[in-house]
Design a protein around this motif. Structure first.
Motif: not given
Length: 251
Positions: A132, A200, A204, A242, A245-246, A249-251
């Protein structure tokens, strides 16, 4: 260095991108230059010989190198780090903290692949890359750091995701190549993480996005969907993604 600035969707973004394949593994090094300020960044200085490094220096003559960015710490991608830091001492050296093990082991690891980096200790990174983060180079370049583990635990991509009808520009390291994907047979690699990282990209970013890989020539997300690993990642359930992602720690 080979200029990519006329390639869609790079064209018209106000900066240039050039690359050079270096070393025994033909690892791609990228140089990005803001057209307005002439500030620059080097991604993965894979320069292996003095002649390769001279090509880079000539390309960046008259430019202010602000950042040396590493997608990960494997030897083929960091072979020229010491030379680059010596040439541009004011530039930041940026690496994800989960890549410290690979980075420190790079001189020994390189010997296996015929990459002679000498016995000198590599320069310490001056900045940590985290998912990020946004890296600004001049007035026209903003690169989002995207954590994409699998090939290595702290592997990242650098993405210009400015609004563009032709997609984003993704400097993908060793995640996705034309016709193949990154290796996962290293001690700290993970095939499952690689699958999640590939998913991902497609979740995205527009599939018209260009992919500038650590090896091979550029490709586009939409051209790689028929690869078996890519298609498998895209078929995985949303629940699986999902969970990944958890985990990261991907938002």
């Amino acid at each position: 260095m080979r200029n990519l600035s006329r390639r869609i969707p790079i064209r018209g973004r106000g900066y240039s991108i050039a690359y050079q394949a270096c070393g025994p593994l033909s690892c791609n090094m990228f140089a990005l230059v803001c057209n307005k300020t002439k500030e620059a960044a080097i991604i993965d200085p894979s320069v292996y010989t003095k002649s390769d490094f001279q090509i880079l220096r000539e390309h960046l003559e008259g430019k202010e190198v602000k950042h040396i960015l590493l997608t990960h710490g494997h030897a083929d991608h960091v072979a020229g780090v010491a030379r680059a830091v010596h040439a541009w001492p004011n530039a930041s050296l940026c690496l994800h903290p989960l890549e410290d093990e690979n980075y420190q082991a790079a001189p020994d690891h390189g010997k296996v692949f015929g990459i002679a980096m000498g016995e000198a200790i590599l320069p310490e990174p001056t900045e940590s890359l985290n998912d990020g983060d946004v890296i600004t180079i001049g007035e026209t370049i903003e690169l989002r750091v995207v954590h994409t583990p699998g090939h290595s635990p702290g592997h990242v991509g650098f993405v210009d995701e400015k609004c563009n009808d032709n997609g984003s520009v993704i400097v993908a390291g060793d995640l996705l190549f034309r016709g193949s994907v990154g290796r996962t047979d290293f001690p700290n690699s993970s095939f499952n993480d690689l699958m999640a990282s590939i998913r991902r990209l497609y979740e995205e970013f527009d599939d018209r996005s260009i992919v500038l890989s650590g090896h091979t020539t550029p490709t586009f997300l939409k051209l790689e969907t028929e690869q078996s690993v890519v298609s498998s990642a895209l078929r995985k359930s949303n629940e699986w993604y999902y969970k990944a992602k958890r985990k990261h720690g991907w938002t």
